[in-house]
Design a protein around this motif. Structure first.
Motif, PDB file in Angstrom:
ATOM      1  N   VAL A   1       0.835  -1.198   0.000  1.00 30.62           N
ATOM      2  CA  VAL A   1       0.000   0.000   0.000  1.00 30.62           C
ATOM      3  C   VAL A   1       0.875   1.255   0.000  1.00 30.62           C
ATOM      4  CG1 VAL A   1      -1.810   1.242   1.242  1.00 30.62           C
ATOM      5  CG2 VAL A   1      -1.750  -1.261   1.332  1.00 30.62           C
ATOM      6  N   TYR A   2       0.623   2.170  -0.934  1.00 34.39           N
ATOM      7  CA  TYR A   2       1.294   3.468  -0.983  1.00 34.39           C
ATOM      8  C   TYR A   2       0.255   4.558  -0.774  1.00 34.39           C
ATOM      9  CZ  TYR A   2       5.324   0.952  -2.626  1.00 34.39           C
ATOM     10  OH  TYR A   2       6.368   0.074  -2.702  1.00 34.39           O
ATOM     11  N   ARG A   3       0.459   5.370   0.258  1.00 38.10           N
ATOM     12  CA  ARG A   3      -0.510   6.432   0.584  1.00 38.10           C
ATOM     13  C   ARG A   3      -0.018   7.800   0.146  1.00 38.10           C
ATOM     14  NH1 ARG A   3      -3.477   6.045   5.823  1.00 38.10           N
ATOM     15  NH2 ARG A   3      -2.131   7.748   6.444  1.00 38.10           N
ATOM     16  N   ASN A   4       1.287   8.011   0.186  1.00 36.62           N
ATOM     17  CA  ASN A   4       1.805   9.355  -0.050  1.00 36.62           C
ATOM     18  C   ASN A   4       2.832   9.446  -1.170  1.00 36.62           C
ATOM     19  OD1 ASN A   4       1.312   9.239   3.172  1.00 36.62           O
ATOM     20  ND2 ASN A   4       0.849  11.246   2.350  1.00 36.62           N
TER      21      ASN A   4
ATOM     22  N   MET B   1      -7.420   1.994  -3.398  1.00 39.87           N
ATOM     23  CA  MET B   1      -8.071   1.604  -2.162  1.00 39.87           C
ATOM     24  C   MET B   1      -8.336   2.862  -1.345  1.00 39.87           C
ATOM     25  SD  MET B   1      -6.441  -1.422   0.120  1.00 39.87           S
ATOM     26  CE  MET B   1      -5.710  -0.456   1.424  1.00 39.87           C
ATOM     27  N   ARG B   2      -9.317   2.793  -0.468  1.00 38.71           N
ATOM     28  CA  ARG B   2      -9.572   3.932   0.410  1.00 38.71           C
ATOM     29  C   ARG B   2      -8.435   4.057   1.432  1.00 38.71           C
ATOM     30  NH1 ARG B   2     -14.196   6.518   2.028  1.00 38.71           N
ATOM     31  NH2 ARG B   2     -15.726   4.953   1.465  1.00 38.71           N
ATOM     32  N   ARG B   3      -8.051   5.303   1.722  1.00 35.75           N
ATOM     33  CA  ARG B   3      -7.082   5.520   2.812  1.00 35.75           C
ATOM     34  C   ARG B   3      -7.740   5.129   4.125  1.00 35.75           C
ATOM     35  NH1 ARG B   3      -2.839   9.525   1.818  1.00 35.75           N
ATOM     36  NH2 ARG B   3      -2.719   9.896   4.040  1.00 35.75           N
ATOM     37  N   LEU B   4      -7.029   4.405   4.931  1.00 34.96           N
ATOM     38  CA  LEU B   4      -7.623   3.885   6.159  1.00 34.96           C
ATOM     39  C   LEU B   4      -7.139   4.651   7.373  1.00 34.96           C
ATOM     40  CD1 LEU B   4      -7.116   0.120   5.353  1.00 34.96           C
ATOM     41  CD2 LEU B   4      -9.186   1.458   5.065  1.00 34.96           C
ATOM     42  N   ALA B   5      -7.949   4.579   8.415  1.00 40.24           N
ATOM     43  CA  ALA B   5      -7.525   5.102   9.705  1.00 40.24           C
ATOM     44  C   ALA B   5      -6.680   4.059  10.408  1.00 40.24           C
ATOM     45  CB  ALA B   5      -8.747   5.428  10.555  1.00 40.24           C
ATOM     46  N   GLY B   6      -5.825   4.524  11.288  1.00 40.95           N
ATOM     47  CA  GLY B   6      -5.064   3.611  12.133  1.00 40.95           C
ATOM     48  C   GLY B   6      -5.197   4.043  13.575  1.00 40.95           C
TER      49      GLY B   6
END
Lengths: 754, 81
Positions: B57-60, B75-80
């Motif tokens: 997963v790459y978010r940024n 994919m949706r960005r998820l909370a942690g």
């Protein structure tokens, strides 16, 4: 990204050792300063008035009498926090949660706040605020709220993700779906099908330190906030957005943190303290009581989950489905969607379908809790997997190994996995001495697997070399579990200097670039990447300074074991220069020496764990004791193994509390009946055995040292591991968490009657 | 040319297609072209998206190159926590 984060195998000297944490002495001697330990001259005390009703329209608020009380310096309501969210629904939910606007949406929802010269006056002032409520029907149960005849909490919510779009509002805010294959065809091939329904109750993160802050707004538009948070840069942005402040004029300093676990990832009361300070013209301290923490800061979801799994008699799963309903408090969110993504992520399934429903209820706004949403989904799925193993007469570990996801498996949430670590955790469990240890009377053993998405994020680090050669490492991720120690080890390793020569601090928002918060198990993963980068940049500077000191080309200077060395035989007489040597000359070789890094840490990689649990159930009282507990999890590389073990043990301890005792209990009136640690029972030391850990080290290919996040996954398996153990001990399946003594006794009595 | 699988929430915004094909070399290039082709998803892409490349997963890191033949998921960005 210019920084190369690729894993490189090398012999490590500092990383992997277990020195004392730099914040340890202050913490055990009581000198560490937490949220409530900071004070400013002329500071006022804040108190918040909260709704006694689960659901009520606010008809009128009259603050005149409170404002007239001697010693009261400011009273605020929602009118003092105007809506500046510009259509951002998530931000509006945070605003409305901080201070109710038109309706109180749960017992404990803030409706007004006071700043006064002391707590006594503030409490007296709260009693003088007149609030006229129109009480509305409420609903707190997840299944009741989802029914068509439930009182609708928000007339603006129409279920998204369904076709056709509904023409009437409901409490089901959204539907999400994941999966692949043909589940009906898969079930047709099954020789055994297990179909069960499960419930989990709402739990709180249970951090020991309540939310606390000191806020100061100045007349010139600048402001300061001292606060207990998992992310001071995120709190700065939240507060600036909600109060209309310029971001850079609000300086936020994070205190030490007495636990967060996801509950301190967005603001709850800090904008209220700032608004009070702005109105009063003086600093304001706001500290929540434990009761307020329970009633008005975010717990996790309550859930209701249906699972169906089909398999052949030789133990191959042919199809699996789950339907997950998660509460989100009164504001829509995506908690069920995350549960739907994680529920079958451990397995290699040809046919799988998971569906999530987000349900709003009259309970506090849900917040993340350590691998949010995954533990409940794992409880349901891992319970059903255990029952499946029993139905076909197969060992529980063997069944999981036979169906475990591996490299190349299409994950139930969509993508195909790269190299992953569930297989090694199961292999380690199979041969672990715990699995074959004898059990006593009334004892049972259970095991379960868990999955979580780790992530990285925006990260910024400064490494400053002082005149004596010691190093200050300024990081922007709040230290929630020993990261100042792990990051100091990383800096020591990279620079080749002793751990004790490094002082790591968490810098405030005015002195370091933006950092995402400490969540997603990212603290050490992300900030270590930035620390490595910053150290390498500092070494580049030191090589240049050494070249100047020697008057030779920088290309001929290399760095080895904490020293600058001249390459080649022509410089044979030059003694290596240490960091201290180079630092001592800094003033005459170009000034201060520092290394900086700004990067996005990505490629954290998904995480898996396997837990084994032994319990003893007292058939007379229904009380359960944990006899033995083992956590097996991949850390990639354990930078400070003691704190990795601490994360594993902490997650297991929280999961055990969730499994056995913790739950929000509401009365018929929708009011929370147990907002305190006497009636909401988290595990204490005497409730738990020493939790055994086994750290696997399978390097993360996307980190220079192979590091993975370790903070969250350990809370995912315990609900199921405990439930499976209790079910095996008691001889009756428990499908409602917490598995408290009354529920165990009820199950035993029901079984006896049948 | 990469084939991109969209998460369910994006499908209605992309002419009800679950998979779309885009000529792109990096995540930034991919998201820009998707935004140009489907103006609807622009806001979710800006704030809510994570890109999964071969399971990671790459978010940024939008400069990440798309390897040849990579499997690409939005994919949706998820909370942690």
């Amino acid at each position: 990204m210019s920084f190369d984060a690729t894993f490189q195998e090398k012999k490590l000297k500092s990383v992997g050792t277990r020195p004392l944490r730099p914040d340890g002495v202050d913490k055990v001697t009581g000198r560490a300063r937490y949220g409530a330990d900071y004070n400013m001259p002329g500071q006022l005390v804040a108190r918040v008035l909260r709704s006694p009703h689960a659901h009520a329209r606010i008809v009128r608020i009259d603050t005149a009498r409170a404002e007239g009380l001697k010693g009261v310096k400011a009273v605020i309501t929602a009118a003092d926090l105007p809506d500046l969210t510009n259509g951002n629904a998530a931000l509006f939910a945070i605003l409305d949660n901080c201070m109710a606007r038109t309706k109180a949406l749960y017992d404990g929802h803030a409706v007004a706040a006071v700043a006064a010269i002391d707590a006594k006056v503030a409490r007296a002032a709260l009693k003088l605020i007149e609030v006229e409520y129109e009480i509305l029907p409420h609903v707190v149960d997840v299944d009741a709220a989802a029914r068509p005849d439930a009182p609708v909490i928000d007339e603006g919510i129409f279920t998204s993700g369904v076709e056709p779009k509904p023409d009437s509002p409901s409490n089901v805010a959204a539907r999400s779906e994941f999966g692949h294959g043909d589940v009906e065809a898969g079930f047709a091939k099954a020789e055994v099908i297990v179909e069960r329904s499960y419930k989990t109750e709402q739990t709180h993160q249970g951090y020991i330190e309540p939310h606390a802050c000191v806020a100061n707004c100045n007349a010139d538009g600048t402001a300061d906030l001292w606060v207990c948070t998992q992310g001071h840069f995120v709190y700065r942005q939240n507060c600036a957005d909600l109060l209309g402040l310029e971001v850079s004029k609000l300086r936020v300093t994070s205190s030490e943190i007495g636990g967060g676990f996801g509950g301190k990832t967005h603001v709850w009361a800090e904008p209220v303290a700032l608004a009070l300070s702005r109105k009063a013209g003086r600093p304001v301290k706001l500290v929540m009581s434990r009761e307020e923490v329970f009633r008005a800061s975010g717990p996790t979801s309550a859930t209701s989950i249906d699972v169906k799994i089909g398999a052949t008699r030789d133990g191959r799963i042919t199809a699996a489905t789950s339907t997950l309903r998660y509460t989100s408090g009164p504001y829509p969110d995506t908690w069920a969607e995350i549960g739907a993504m994680t529920s079958f992520a451990c397995y290699d399934l040809e046919n799988v379908k998971t569906v999530g429903f987000e349900v709003v209820v009259n309970r506090p706004k849900v917040a993340a809790y350590r691998a949010p949403s995954a533990p409940m989904a794992a409880f349901a799925v891992e319970s059903a997997i255990d029952e499946l193993a029993q139905e076909i007469g197969m060992d529980a570990v063997e069944l999981r190994i036979k169906n475990a996801a591996q490299e190349g498996t299409r994950a139930s949430y969509g993508p195909v996995y790269g190299p992953i670590g569930i297989g090694p955790t199961l292999d380690a469990a199979r041969v672990h001495p715990h699995m074959s240890a004898p059990l006593g009377k009334n004892q049972g053993r259970g095991m379960a697997c868990g999955f979580w998405f780790n992530f990285g994020g925006e990260t910024c680090t400064d490494l400053n070399i002082s005149a004596d050669g010691t190093v200050t490492l300024a990081v922007g991720t709040v230290d929630v579990g020993g990261s100042r120690a792990s990051l100091s080890l990383i800096a020591a390793e990279e620079m080749g200097i002793p751990y004790d020569d490094i002082k790591a601090v968490v810098a405030d928002t005015a002195t370091l670039g933006y950092n995402d918060m400490t969540d997603g198990s990212r603290g050490t993963f992300s900030s270590s990447m930035a620390t490595i980068s910053a150290a390498r940049n500092a070494i580049t500077v030191m090589r240049e300074r050494a070249a100047l000191m020697w008057d030779i080309p920088v290309e001929d200077v290399y760095w080895e074991e904490g020293q600058a060395k001249a390459a080649g035989s022509k410089y044979g007489n030059l003694s290596p220069l240490s960091v201290k040597d180079i630092a001592a000359e800094a003033g005459n070789t170009g000034g201060p020496i520092a290394g900086h890094s700004e990067l996005v840490a990505d490629g954290a990689g998904v995480s898996f764990a396997t837990h084994i649990c032994d319990v003893e159930v007292d058939p007379e009282t229904g009380a359960t004791s944990i006899v033995r507990y083992t956590v097996i999890q991949d850390a990639g590389k354990a930078v400070h193994p003691s704190y990795v073990e601490g994360q594993y043990q902490g997650g297991a301890a929280q999961g055990i509390g969730w499994a056995l005792n913790e739950e929000y209990i509401y009365g018929e009136d929708g009011r929370l009946q147990n907002p305190g640690f006497l009636d909401y029972r988290i595990p204490v030391c005497s409730d738990l055995p020493m939790i055994d850990t086994q750290i696997l080290e399978i390097p993360n290919p996307n980190h220079p040292y192979g590091v993975r996040g370790v903070g969250e996954t350990s809370i995912v398996p315990p609900l199921a591991a405990v439930a499976n153990a209790v079910s095996n001990a008691a001889g009756v399946r428990l499908s409602h968490v917490p598995i408290s003594p009354p529920r165990i006794l009820a199950a035993l009595h029901k079984q006896a009657r049948e | 040319m990469v084939e991109v699988t969209l998460w369910a929430g994006l499908i209605p915004l992309a002419d009800n297609q679950k998979k779309v094909t885009v000529e792109a070399t990096t995540i930034r290039d991919l998201l820009r072209k998707l935004g140009e082709r489907y103006p609807g998803p622009k806001a979710p892409i800006k704030n809510e998206v994570a890109v999964v490349l071969d399971g990671t997963v790459y978010r940024n890191d939008w400069s990440k190159e798309l390897p040849d033949g990579a499997e690409v998921f939005l994919m949706r960005r998820l909370a942690g926590g």
